[in-house]
Motif scaffolding. Structure first.
Motif, PDB file in Angstrom:
ATOM      1  N   ALA A 301      -9.569   9.701   0.502  1.00  0.00           N
ATOM      2  CA  ALA A 301     -10.955   9.336   0.197  1.00  0.00           C
ATOM      3  C   ALA A 301     -11.059   7.842  -0.075  1.00  0.00           C
ATOM      4  O   ALA A 301     -10.101   7.195  -0.494  1.00  0.00           O
ATOM      5  N   GLY A 302     -12.270   7.297   0.154  1.00  0.00           N
ATOM      6  CA  GLY A 302     -12.529   5.883  -0.071  1.00  0.00           C
ATOM      7  C   GLY A 302     -13.347   5.639  -1.321  1.00  0.00           C
ATOM      8  O   GLY A 302     -13.538   6.535  -2.158  1.00  0.00           O
ATOM      9  N   HIS A 303     -13.869   4.419  -1.433  1.00  0.00           N
ATOM     10  CA  HIS A 303     -14.544   3.996  -2.648  1.00  0.00           C
ATOM     11  C   HIS A 303     -15.792   4.816  -2.941  1.00  0.00           C
ATOM     12  O   HIS A 303     -16.118   5.043  -4.104  1.00  0.00           O
ATOM     13  N   MET A 304     -16.494   5.266  -1.929  1.00  0.00           N
ATOM     14  CA  MET A 304     -17.742   6.019  -2.133  1.00  0.00           C
ATOM     15  C   MET A 304     -17.475   7.516  -2.160  1.00  0.00           C
ATOM     16  O   MET A 304     -18.214   8.324  -1.588  1.00  0.00           O
ATOM     17  N   ALA A 305     -16.425   7.898  -2.864  1.00  0.00           N
ATOM     18  CA  ALA A 305     -16.032   9.305  -2.933  1.00  0.00           C
ATOM     19  C   ALA A 305     -17.120  10.177  -3.533  1.00  0.00           C
ATOM     20  O   ALA A 305     -17.201  11.375  -3.230  1.00  0.00           O
ATOM     21  N   HIS A 306     -17.967   9.616  -4.395  1.00  0.00           N
ATOM     22  CA  HIS A 306     -19.022  10.434  -5.004  1.00  0.00           C
ATOM     23  C   HIS A 306     -20.057  10.878  -3.984  1.00  0.00           C
ATOM     24  O   HIS A 306     -20.803  11.834  -4.252  1.00  0.00           O
ATOM     25  N   HIS A 307     -20.113  10.232  -2.834  1.00  0.00           N
ATOM     26  CA  HIS A 307     -20.981  10.688  -1.747  1.00  0.00           C
ATOM     27  C   HIS A 307     -20.242  11.674  -0.840  1.00  0.00           C
ATOM     28  O   HIS A 307     -20.791  12.725  -0.498  1.00  0.00           O
ATOM     29  N   ARG A 308     -19.033  11.330  -0.449  1.00  0.00           N
ATOM     30  CA  ARG A 308     -18.299  12.156   0.500  1.00  0.00           C
ATOM     31  C   ARG A 308     -17.681  13.388  -0.134  1.00  0.00           C
ATOM     32  O   ARG A 308     -17.373  14.366   0.566  1.00  0.00           O
ATOM     33  N   HIS A 309     -17.480  13.385  -1.441  1.00  0.00           N
ATOM     34  CA  HIS A 309     -16.826  14.504  -2.125  1.00  0.00           C
ATOM     35  C   HIS A 309     -17.649  14.900  -3.358  1.00  0.00           C
ATOM     36  O   HIS A 309     -17.101  15.163  -4.430  1.00  0.00           O
ATOM     37  N   ALA A 310     -18.945  14.964  -3.165  1.00  0.00           N
ATOM     38  CA  ALA A 310     -19.867  15.195  -4.284  1.00  0.00           C
ATOM     39  C   ALA A 310     -19.638  16.545  -4.955  1.00  0.00           C
ATOM     40  O   ALA A 310     -19.732  16.655  -6.185  1.00  0.00           O
ATOM     41  N   GLU A 311     -19.341  17.575  -4.188  1.00  0.00           N
ATOM     42  CA  GLU A 311     -19.193  18.904  -4.781  1.00  0.00           C
ATOM     43  C   GLU A 311     -17.994  18.962  -5.713  1.00  0.00           C
ATOM     44  O   GLU A 311     -18.056  19.579  -6.785  1.00  0.00           O
ATOM     45  N   VAL A 312     -16.911  18.318  -5.331  1.00  0.00           N
ATOM     46  CA  VAL A 312     -15.721  18.296  -6.189  1.00  0.00           C
ATOM     47  C   VAL A 312     -16.038  17.604  -7.507  1.00  0.00           C
ATOM     48  O   VAL A 312     -15.694  18.096  -8.599  1.00  0.00           O
ATOM     49  N   ILE A 313     -16.714  16.463  -7.423  1.00  0.00           N
ATOM     50  CA  ILE A 313     -17.012  15.679  -8.626  1.00  0.00           C
ATOM     51  C   ILE A 313     -18.071  16.355  -9.471  1.00  0.00           C
ATOM     52  O   ILE A 313     -17.972  16.399 -10.704  1.00  0.00           O
ATOM     53  N   ALA A 314     -19.092  16.927  -8.826  1.00  0.00           N
ATOM     54  CA  ALA A 314     -20.133  17.636  -9.577  1.00  0.00           C
ATOM     55  C   ALA A 314     -19.534  18.811 -10.345  1.00  0.00           C
ATOM     56  O   ALA A 314     -19.933  19.094 -11.497  1.00  0.00           O
ATOM     57  N   ALA A 315     -18.594  19.503  -9.751  1.00  0.00           N
ATOM     58  CA  ALA A 315     -17.954  20.628 -10.437  1.00  0.00           C
ATOM     59  C   ALA A 315     -17.208  20.156 -11.682  1.00  0.00           C
ATOM     60  O   ALA A 315     -17.215  20.840 -12.724  1.00  0.00           O
ATOM     61  N   GLU A 316     -16.566  18.989 -11.608  1.00  0.00           N
ATOM     62  CA  GLU A 316     -15.877  18.442 -12.778  1.00  0.00           C
ATOM     63  C   GLU A 316     -16.873  18.092 -13.886  1.00  0.00           C
ATOM     64  O   GLU A 316     -16.610  18.327 -15.073  1.00  0.00           O
ATOM     65  N   ILE A 317     -18.011  17.533 -13.506  1.00  0.00           N
ATOM     66  CA  ILE A 317     -19.036  17.173 -14.492  1.00  0.00           C
ATOM     67  C   ILE A 317     -19.594  18.420 -15.156  1.00  0.00           C
ATOM     68  O   ILE A 317     -19.734  18.489 -16.394  1.00  0.00           O
ATOM     69  N   GLU A 318     -19.904  19.433 -14.362  1.00  0.00           N
ATOM     70  CA  GLU A 318     -20.465  20.670 -14.917  1.00  0.00           C
ATOM     71  C   GLU A 318     -19.442  21.388 -15.800  1.00  0.00           C
ATOM     72  O   GLU A 318     -19.815  21.952 -16.837  1.00  0.00           O
ATOM     73  N   LEU A 320     -17.107  19.933 -17.563  1.00  0.00           N
ATOM     74  CA  LEU A 320     -17.044  19.165 -18.811  1.00  0.00           C
ATOM     75  C   LEU A 320     -18.270  19.430 -19.674  1.00  0.00           C
ATOM     76  O   LEU A 320     -18.198  19.364 -20.912  1.00  0.00           O
ATOM     77  N   ALA A 321     -19.409  19.709 -19.034  1.00  0.00           N
ATOM     78  CA  ALA A 321     -20.641  20.007 -19.767  1.00  0.00           C
ATOM     79  C   ALA A 321     -20.673  21.437 -20.302  1.00  0.00           C
ATOM     80  O   ALA A 321     -21.624  21.819 -21.000  1.00  0.00           O
ATOM     81  N   GLY A 322     -19.653  22.241 -19.967  1.00  0.00           N
ATOM     82  CA  GLY A 322     -19.576  23.596 -20.484  1.00  0.00           C
ATOM     83  C   GLY A 322     -20.291  24.626 -19.647  1.00  0.00           C
ATOM     84  O   GLY A 322     -20.529  25.761 -20.121  1.00  0.00           O
ATOM     85  N   LEU A 323     -20.632  24.298 -18.392  1.00  0.00           N
ATOM     86  CA  LEU A 323     -21.314  25.260 -17.538  1.00  0.00           C
ATOM     87  C   LEU A 323     -20.316  26.136 -16.794  1.00  0.00           C
ATOM     88  O   LEU A 323     -19.247  25.666 -16.413  1.00  0.00           O
ATOM     89  N   PRO A 324     -20.677  27.404 -16.549  1.00  0.00           N
ATOM     90  CA  PRO A 324     -19.816  28.244 -15.716  1.00  0.00           C
ATOM     91  C   PRO A 324     -19.907  27.770 -14.273  1.00  0.00           C
ATOM     92  O   PRO A 324     -20.866  27.100 -13.878  1.00  0.00           O
ATOM     93  N   PRO A 325     -18.918  28.103 -13.447  1.00  0.00           N
ATOM     94  CA  PRO A 325     -18.974  27.706 -12.038  1.00  0.00           C
ATOM     95  C   PRO A 325     -20.254  28.198 -11.374  1.00  0.00           C
ATOM     96  O   PRO A 325     -20.731  29.298 -11.652  1.00  0.00           O
ATOM     97  N   ALA A 326     -20.817  27.375 -10.503  1.00  0.00           N
ATOM     98  CA  ALA A 326     -22.058  27.755  -9.812  1.00  0.00           C
ATOM     99  C   ALA A 326     -21.784  28.880  -8.821  1.00  0.00           C
ATOM    100  O   ALA A 326     -20.712  28.975  -8.252  1.00  0.00           O
TER     101      ALA A 326
END
Length: 326
Positions: A301-318, A320-326
């Motif tokens: 992955a490159g510098h703009m990984a939050h665009h190309r790999h958004a689902e992976v990063i969003a899952a980490e954020i959720e 950490l926020a205490g949400l169950p997997p979507a």
């Protein structure tokens, strides 16, 4: 002598015409990309903040835990809040409250003074805006230079931060300092060129700039339009970005020894092929000194990984926020 005078007159005319063109282009770009959130008076400056709220509260993994924390998304350099909104904000707002500020000096946020490049100054202004809208506690997410601001947020406001997610964060000074040609470029671009030729010269190269941001991965074809990238190239905003770059090393030298004091759970996401903020010099070094840090690698992955790999990063954020997997 006459030839020299004619050349000087020609140069003045060209620069004056370029300055007028820059002014007109800047006004057009601003008109096409007006503020869409609240302009919050923080004292030294107004901060532009977009506040996205989910239609219904998201359930948490912890019974009786109450509402999950809000997510504060902090963009990197030479962009504005739209970069994080397009990549993660709208996706996260399905389940969480999401706050997207234009960092001081960028987008529609004011500088708040000549110390705009100081991460502590930026944190103080953003914190005031966040408190104004009644949000907290926070999961603070930062990309690139926004990762440094996120770290300072956790250090300066420890009671307000529940966790951090840092995406290709800028964290440590480059060994040996900046190369000479980059120092020269910063001097030039903070000077007259920024008010004359930079904007009209750069706009035709927008696709090339986006490709360089995303390399080695392919760019999003709609990136420049959806994020209003041209707004970041207008003189005032670009000048502030150049000031951030030129002052960055001093700020990194000052704050790096404090990283072990970040006690909140922290996910450090590194793109293994990022040529702009190499993981080996930044994120990997950071993760080793954080008491509660966890390193997440994204291969190729490159510098703009939050665009190309958004689902992976969003899952980490959720998570950490205490949400169950979507």
């Amino acid at each position: 002598m006459l030839v020299v005078g004619s050349l000087l007159l020609f140069a003045v005319v060209v620069l004056a015409a370029s300055a007028l063109l820059t002014w007109r282009l800047g006004r057009t770009i601003e008109k096409e990309n007006p503020p869409v959130g609240r302009l919050i008076d923080t004292g030294p400056a107004r901060i532009h903040l977009v506040d996205l709220k989910p239609e219904a509260p998201a359930p948490t993994d912890v019974p009786s835990a109450g509402a999950p924390p809000a997510v504060l998304l902090l963009h990197g350099a030479n962009v504005q809040h739209t970069d994080m909104r397009v990549a993660l904000g709208d996706r996260l707002a399905r389940r969480l409250r999401v706050l997207l500020p234009d960092r001081p000096g960028q987008g529609w946020s004011g500088e708040g003074g000549p110390e705009v490049s100081d991460p502590g100054h930026q944190v103080a202004l953003i914190r005031t805006a966040v408190e104004t809208v009644g949000a907290g506690p926070l999961i603070v997410v930062g990309h690139s230079l926004g990762g440094l601001i996120a770290l300072r947020y956790a250090l300066d406001e420890p009671g307000a931060v529940k966790g951090l997610v840092l995406i290709n964060p800028t964290t440590h000074p480059r060994p040996g300092g900046l190369p000479w040609f980059q120092r020269v470029a910063e001097v030039l671009f903070v000077g007259p060129l920024i008010w004359t030729v930079l904007l009209p010269a750069t706009l035709p190269m927008m696709d090339r700039l986006v490709t360089r941001l995303f390399r080695p991965e392919p760019p999003r074809r709609d990136y420049a339009a959806r994020t209003a990238l041209a707004l970041a190239l207008t003189p005032r905003r670009f000048r502030n970005s150049m000031t951030e770059y030129s002052d960055l090393r001093d700020h990194l030298v000052a704050v790096a020894p404090r990283y072990p004091d970040v006690t909140v759970p922290t996910v450090v996401v590194v793109a293994e092929a990022d040529p702009i903020v190499p993981a080996a010099l930044h994120g990997e070094v950071l993760a080793k000194v954080l008491p509660h840090g966890r390193l997440v690698r994204i291969p190729a992955a490159g510098h703009m990984a939050h665009h190309r790999h958004a689902e992976v990063i969003a899952a980490e954020i959720e998570r950490l926020a205490g949400l169950p997997p979507a």
